[in-house]
Design an enzyme around this catalytic site. Structure first.
Site, mmCIF file in Angstrom:
data_model
loop_
_atom_site.group_PDB
_atom_site.id
_atom_site.type_symbol
_atom_site.label_atom_id
_atom_site.label_comp_id
_atom_site.label_asym_id
_atom_site.label_seq_id
_atom_site.Cartn_x
_atom_site.Cartn_y
_atom_site.Cartn_z
ATOM 1 N N GLU A 205 0.824 -1.215 0.000
ATOM 2 C CA GLU A 205 0.000 0.000 0.000
ATOM 3 C C GLU A 205 0.855 1.260 0.000
ATOM 4 O O GLU A 205 0.431 2.305 -0.472
ATOM 5 C CB GLU A 205 -0.918 0.033 1.239
ATOM 6 C CG GLU A 205 -2.300 -0.498 0.983
ATOM 7 C CD GLU A 205 -3.287 -0.258 2.128
ATOM 8 O OE1 GLU A 205 -2.916 0.325 3.162
ATOM 9 O OE2 GLU A 205 -4.441 -0.684 1.977
ATOM 10 N N LYS B 178 -13.871 -0.278 -4.179
ATOM 11 C CA LYS B 178 -15.019 0.074 -3.326
ATOM 12 C C LYS B 178 -16.076 0.776 -4.170
ATOM 13 O O LYS B 178 -17.262 0.461 -4.072
ATOM 14 C CB LYS B 178 -14.571 1.002 -2.186
ATOM 15 C CG LYS B 178 -13.639 0.343 -1.199
ATOM 16 C CD LYS B 178 -13.335 1.291 -0.035
ATOM 17 C CE LYS B 178 -12.231 0.767 0.840
ATOM 18 N NZ LYS B 178 -11.733 1.735 1.806
ATOM 19 N N HIS C 140 8.896 -26.508 -1.840
ATOM 20 C CA HIS C 140 8.327 -27.655 -2.540
ATOM 21 C C HIS C 140 7.122 -27.273 -3.394
ATOM 22 O O HIS C 140 6.412 -28.136 -3.897
ATOM 23 C CB HIS C 140 7.952 -28.735 -1.521
ATOM 24 C CG HIS C 140 9.162 -29.252 -0.792
ATOM 25 N ND1 HIS C 140 9.856 -30.366 -1.184
ATOM 26 C CD2 HIS C 140 9.835 -28.748 0.278
ATOM 27 C CE1 HIS C 140 10.904 -30.551 -0.376
ATOM 28 N NE2 HIS C 140 10.898 -29.573 0.525
HETATM 29 O O1 LIG Z 1 -9.379 0.862 9.564
HETATM 30 P P1 LIG Z 1 -10.231 1.053 8.370
HETATM 31 O O2 LIG Z 1 -10.525 2.488 8.102
HETATM 32 O O3 LIG Z 1 -11.488 0.220 8.447
HETATM 33 O O4 LIG Z 1 -9.421 0.571 7.100
HETATM 34 C C1 LIG Z 1 -9.002 -0.752 6.966
HETATM 35 C C2 LIG Z 1 -8.016 -0.887 5.846
HETATM 36 O O5 LIG Z 1 -8.615 -0.480 4.637
HETATM 37 C C3 LIG Z 1 -7.751 0.394 3.928
HETATM 38 O O6 LIG Z 1 -8.117 1.674 4.224
HETATM 39 C C4 LIG Z 1 -7.865 0.253 2.511
HETATM 40 O O7 LIG Z 1 -9.203 0.467 2.175
HETATM 41 C C5 LIG Z 1 -6.397 0.108 4.536
HETATM 42 O O8 LIG Z 1 -5.486 1.111 4.289
HETATM 43 C C6 LIG Z 1 -6.773 -0.049 5.968
HETATM 44 O O9 LIG Z 1 -5.775 -0.629 6.729
#
Ligand SMILES: O=P(O)(O)OC[C@H]1O[C@](O)(CO)[C@@H](O)[C@@H]1O
Length: 427
Positions: free
Chosen positions: A280, A415, A301
């Protein structure tokens, strides 16, 4: 020195010299807080500069959870659970648990089967919930929390269930914060300036880990040590800076995949945490080293062929644990029908170490440069230092790549498409 770095099999020791200055610049940018994403640097000082009142409350809540629960369900995804799972798995025994509750994870995917089976499993357990989401709006944990909240309220009644739900989220924003305020759940804060993947040393990781029986004082102590060592502006003494520089040189040589290797199964989830941290942070603007992981000798393996002989765009970073927690010797057998007497009298860890040494030789010969990170033993203190070591490395690496290591705009795309398909208002 607890964490050590060995670049002798990387094949690039001389080239490192040529970009040493650039790496210094990147570290300087990070520490002087003048680079991109500088509003997300709270994690740098976290080992010293954390909320002491909250830390005490974390410990008290962990004790309460231990007293009234057998299980703590940790609801979160990405940085909101991977650090916890990484440390928990590295520290707890393979079979059984530490002196604390069993941690069960939820909200880290959308498997309906998992949710049905989890709700069923929890029916005869005493449990608490820790719902963790920095944004407070992530779909996966929100869906899981809806089911688990209903179940816990049904089991214990409204009043008692409120005392069994712990919320870790933003100090003021997000749906989860709103809910926590309204109902009165015990709440913990993910600081504004600490991104999810850098949050393991906040309440995000500390509360569930303390409840599971992990020594969080030692974890923080290790991170404090890491902060002293890896923010040092001296190339020879700062192995995080050296590791970041080595990665940059290898990337320039078209080694676009880094495999984090461990010979200890307990490190599997540390590698998962590391993959999020590096993936990320670096994967943007068409750039970045793809972070992969293997557990050897298991994956030798299965993936060994590809690593030895496939496309030559890979380098390996091996985390070696000098002293295993436990060890045992291979006995001599008179019949020797399995032909193993040649290693009788040797320990299993000795065989594991020879597998590691042999694999390094083979892979280097096959064109896979090797970086070795060594820790003397797997404990909370070393893990705290290792986590911090990787955090500094990834930040410096990101600046060397000229990307902002502290955002993740690319995650939003899936999303948006999912919300459109689900008919979420506004999409
Ligand atoms: O803690 P949140 O805001 O639910 O996000 C969970 C995860 O989702 C992300 O934001 C990615 O959508 C990550 O960077 C983060 O660790």
């Amino acid at each position: 020195m607890t964490v050590k770095l060995d670049l002798t099999n990387s094949g690039i020791e001389k080239k490192i010299e040529s970009i040493k200055e650039k790496s210094f610049g990147a570290l300087d940018k990070l520490l002087s807080k003048t680079g991109e994403g500088n509003d997300f640097l709270g994690w740098i000082d976290l080992p010293e500069n954390y909320n002491k009142e909250e830390y005490d409350r974390i410990k008290k809540s962990a004790e309460k959870i231990k007293k009234d629960s057998e299980v703590l369900v940790v609801i979160g995804i990405g940085g909101s659970y991977l650090g916890t799972k990484a440390v928990e798995n590295a520290i707890k025994p393979y079979f059984g648990k530490l002196d604390g509750v069993e941690l069960i994870y939820a909200g880290h995917h959308l498997s309906s089967t998992y949710m049905v089976e989890l709700l069923d499993y929890l029916k005869d357990k005493d449990y608490s919930l820790n719902v963790i989401s920095k944004s407070g709006t992530t779909t996966e944990p929100a869906v899981a929390f809806r089911f688990l909240k209903e179940a816990i309220e049904k089991k214990y009644g409204k009043e008692e269930s409120v005392k069994r739900i712990y919320v870790t989220t933003d100090k003021e924003k997000g749906a989860l914060k709103g809910l926590a305020n309204e109902v009165g759940y015990e709440s913990f804060v993910v600081p504004d300036d600490v991104g999810g993947r850098f949050s393991v040393l906040t309440a995000v990781g500390l509360l569930p880990l303390a409840a599971a029986g992990v020594n969080i004082d030692e974890l923080m102590e290790g991170a404090r040590l890491g902060r002293k060592k890896y923010t040092t502006k001296n190339f020879e003494d700062n192995i995080a800076l050296q590791y970041a520089t080595a990665r940059e040189v290898l990337y320039d040589e078209n080694k676009a995949i880094e495999i984090l290797v461990s010979y200890e199964e307990k490190m599997r989830y540390l590698a998962e945490w590391w993959k999020q941290l590096f993936g990320e942070s670096e994967g943007k603007d068409g750039k970045g080293i793809f972070p992969a992981s293997t557990i050897f000798t298991t994956d030798l393996h299965s993936m060994g062929q590809m690593i030895q002989d496939g496309v030559r765009n890979i380098f390996e970073t091996v985390i070696s644990i000098e002293n295993p927690e436990k060890n045992l010797n291979i006995n001599e057998e008179e019949a020797n029908l399995d032909g193993l007497n040649y290693i009788a009298g040797k320990s299993v860890d000795y065989v594991n170490k020879k597998a590691m040494e042999g694999t390094v030789v083979a892979h280097v010969k096959g064109g896979v440069p090797n970086i070795k990170i060594e820790i003397d033993k797997l404990d909370e203190k070393n893990l705290g230092e290792l986590l911090y070591f990787f955090e500094i490395t990834v930040a410096v690496s990101g600046y060397l790549l000229e990307v902002n290591p502290f955002n993740q705009p690319g995650v939003e795309e899936y999303k948006t498409q999912m919300f459109k398909l689900l008919g979420k208002p506004g999409y």
